[in-house]
Design a protein around this motif. Sequence first.
Motif, PDB file in Angstrom:
ATOM      1  N   THR A   1      24.012  -0.731  24.801  1.00 29.86           N
ATOM      2  CA  THR A   1      23.306  -1.704  23.968  1.00 29.86           C
ATOM      3  C   THR A   1      22.636  -1.088  22.742  1.00 29.86           C
ATOM      4  OG1 THR A   1      21.432  -1.534  25.493  1.00 29.86           O
ATOM      5  CG2 THR A   1      22.944  -3.366  25.825  1.00 29.86           C
ATOM      6  N   THR A   2      22.261   0.185  22.789  1.00 25.50           N
ATOM      7  CA  THR A   2      21.624   0.794  21.614  1.00 25.50           C
ATOM      8  C   THR A   2      22.541   0.702  20.396  1.00 25.50           C
ATOM      9  OG1 THR A   2      20.194   2.264  22.882  1.00 25.50           O
ATOM     10  CG2 THR A   2      20.714   2.960  20.643  1.00 25.50           C
ATOM     11  N   ILE A   3      23.859   0.787  20.619  1.00 26.95           N
ATOM     12  CA  ILE A   3      24.768   0.740  19.467  1.00 26.95           C
ATOM     13  C   ILE A   3      25.362  -0.653  19.241  1.00 26.95           C
ATOM     14  CG2 ILE A   3      25.310   3.204  19.587  1.00 26.95           C
ATOM     15  CD1 ILE A   3      28.087   2.217  20.688  1.00 26.95           C
ATOM     16  N   ASN A   4      24.801  -1.673  19.892  1.00 28.23           N
ATOM     17  CA  ASN A   4      25.190  -3.044  19.563  1.00 28.23           C
ATOM     18  C   ASN A   4      25.041  -3.259  18.061  1.00 28.23           C
ATOM     19  OD1 ASN A   4      25.741  -3.919  22.158  1.00 28.23           O
ATOM     20  ND2 ASN A   4      23.736  -4.849  22.493  1.00 28.23           N
ATOM     21  N   GLY A   5      26.075  -3.769  17.433  1.00 28.84           N
ATOM     22  CA  GLY A   5      26.011  -4.075  16.009  1.00 28.84           C
ATOM     23  C   GLY A   5      26.659  -3.033  15.122  1.00 28.84           C
ATOM     24  N   TRP A   6      26.884  -1.811  15.647  1.00 27.42           N
ATOM     25  CA  TRP A   6      27.448  -0.761  14.788  1.00 27.42           C
ATOM     26  C   TRP A   6      28.891  -1.081  14.400  1.00 27.42           C
ATOM     27  CZ3 TRP A   6      25.403   4.778  16.322  1.00 27.42           C
ATOM     28  CH2 TRP A   6      24.001   4.720  16.453  1.00 27.42           C
ATOM     29  N   PHE A   7      29.654  -1.607  15.347  1.00 25.09           N
ATOM     30  CA  PHE A   7      31.040  -1.969  15.050  1.00 25.09           C
ATOM     31  C   PHE A   7      31.074  -3.147  14.064  1.00 25.09           C
ATOM     32  CE2 PHE A   7      35.084  -4.129  15.833  1.00 25.09           C
ATOM     33  CZ  PHE A   7      35.973  -3.068  15.740  1.00 25.09           C
ATOM     34  N   GLN A   8      30.230  -4.157  14.306  1.00 24.90           N
ATOM     35  CA  GLN A   8      30.177  -5.302  13.407  1.00 24.90           C
ATOM     36  C   GLN A   8      29.758  -4.867  12.008  1.00 24.90           C
ATOM     37  OE1 GLN A   8      28.913  -5.038  16.526  1.00 24.90           O
ATOM     38  NE2 GLN A   8      28.420  -7.045  17.376  1.00 24.90           N
ATOM     39  N   SER A   9      28.807  -3.923  11.941  1.00 24.72           N
ATOM     40  CA  SER A   9      28.346  -3.412  10.647  1.00 24.72           C
ATOM     41  C   SER A   9      29.472  -2.706   9.901  1.00 24.72           C
ATOM     42  CB  SER A   9      27.175  -2.448  10.861  1.00 24.72           C
ATOM     43  OG  SER A   9      26.792  -1.834   9.648  1.00 24.72           O
ATOM     44  N   ALA A  10      30.254  -1.900  10.650  1.00 21.06           N
ATOM     45  CA  ALA A  10      31.363  -1.168  10.028  1.00 21.06           C
ATOM     46  C   ALA A  10      32.392  -2.118   9.435  1.00 21.06           C
ATOM     47  CB  ALA A  10      32.019  -0.252  11.057  1.00 21.06           C
ATOM     48  N   LEU A  11      32.631  -3.246  10.113  1.00 14.67           N
ATOM     49  CA  LEU A  11      33.656  -4.186   9.650  1.00 14.67           C
ATOM     50  C   LEU A  11      33.157  -5.130   8.560  1.00 14.67           C
ATOM     51  CD1 LEU A  11      35.617  -5.297  12.844  1.00 14.67           C
ATOM     52  CD2 LEU A  11      36.307  -3.677  11.097  1.00 14.67           C
ATOM     53  N   THR A  12      31.867  -5.502   8.632  1.00 19.63           N
ATOM     54  CA  THR A  12      31.352  -6.550   7.733  1.00 19.63           C
ATOM     55  C   THR A  12      30.530  -6.002   6.576  1.00 19.63           C
ATOM     56  OG1 THR A  12      29.301  -6.826   9.001  1.00 19.63           O
ATOM     57  CG2 THR A  12      31.199  -8.167   9.674  1.00 19.63           C
TER      58      THR A  12
END
Length: 355
Positions: A107-118
């Motif tokens: 959960t600490t890295i929740n959002g990192w993948f979305q950030s990389a794509l968006t």
Amino acid sequence: MEALKLDERIVEYAVYGGAVLGGGGGGWVEEGLRIGKLALEAGQPLLVPIDSFADDDLFVTVAVVGAPAAPDKYVKPVHYVKALNMVSSMTGKGVRALHTNENGGETTINGWFQSALTGIPVVDFACNGRAHPTGTMGSMNLTELPNYVSHQAAVGGRGEHYIELGITGSLDHAASLVRKASVEAGGLVAVARNPVTAAYAKANGAPGAISRAIAVGEAMLAHQGEAAIAAVTAELGGKAIATGEVTECRLETSGGFDAGVVCITDSGLTYEMTFWNEYMSLELDGERLATFPDLIMTLDIDTGRPVITAAVAKGQRLAIIAVPKERLLLSTTMFNSKLLQSIEQIIHKPILSYL
């Protein structure tokens, strides 16, 4: 602090440090490392301090909901992005930053993948600086706002169990439906939810939670075994309570949660921990030593690496550490007795009287 470019070294620190702050929950280290590396392959996620945003900028929570031990769970990175897109369209206003619901190995890295794509940055913030079992515990006390309307989206599962769910309604009902969706999807769903302003987030959540996890992970990974355990407790201001063998481990997955008991025997003394995804209580001969939201965590004696509740097995040699709640970055929800009351019905032990 300026925006931090996230790289492989920081992924490792965040995942291992987050797993400690998960307190037994917060997902699997291996999955966190995998998704973190995927994020770096997809683009360049950025971690931005909360003070970089205007008070009325909109933040969205991204999370995984469900039972980490569920055998049929199926959540892929594309599911995270789909859930974010669904919530963005519900709000009708641009999302300025993403953040996780809690610290944990995944959960600490929740959002990192979305950030990389968006290209939407990750803010150095979590709804809660430790992991917690229910969605409402990660809602930054939005349950206390009588007119708050929750937007939530959940995506996960495969084949006939694949689910896409978009909900607008009261926070309690939305969280309950997302939890049920996780069961129908095989155990886990990727979730985007609860848009709030930066000002509200700062007042009710845990600013600095991600850099805190990174610092804990850096301290841990500089060492092995007992030295790593000592480094973690020093960094967090906690202490090692016991080291010994797991003599009992009971886990039941039900209603989208893992719940049970772990007993560790050290020099003839048996320490008992209850858990509801996360460790909830630590006792020795009926004497309470730590109580959620205090951080209780198990670490492998030989490697010094975190072991979550879903991975504990009889015969393992584990250390128990505890960190008092006063030393943690916590949301206002962790002091809301209405939200914590449900723990007592699951673990059949008092919690509120220890708050």
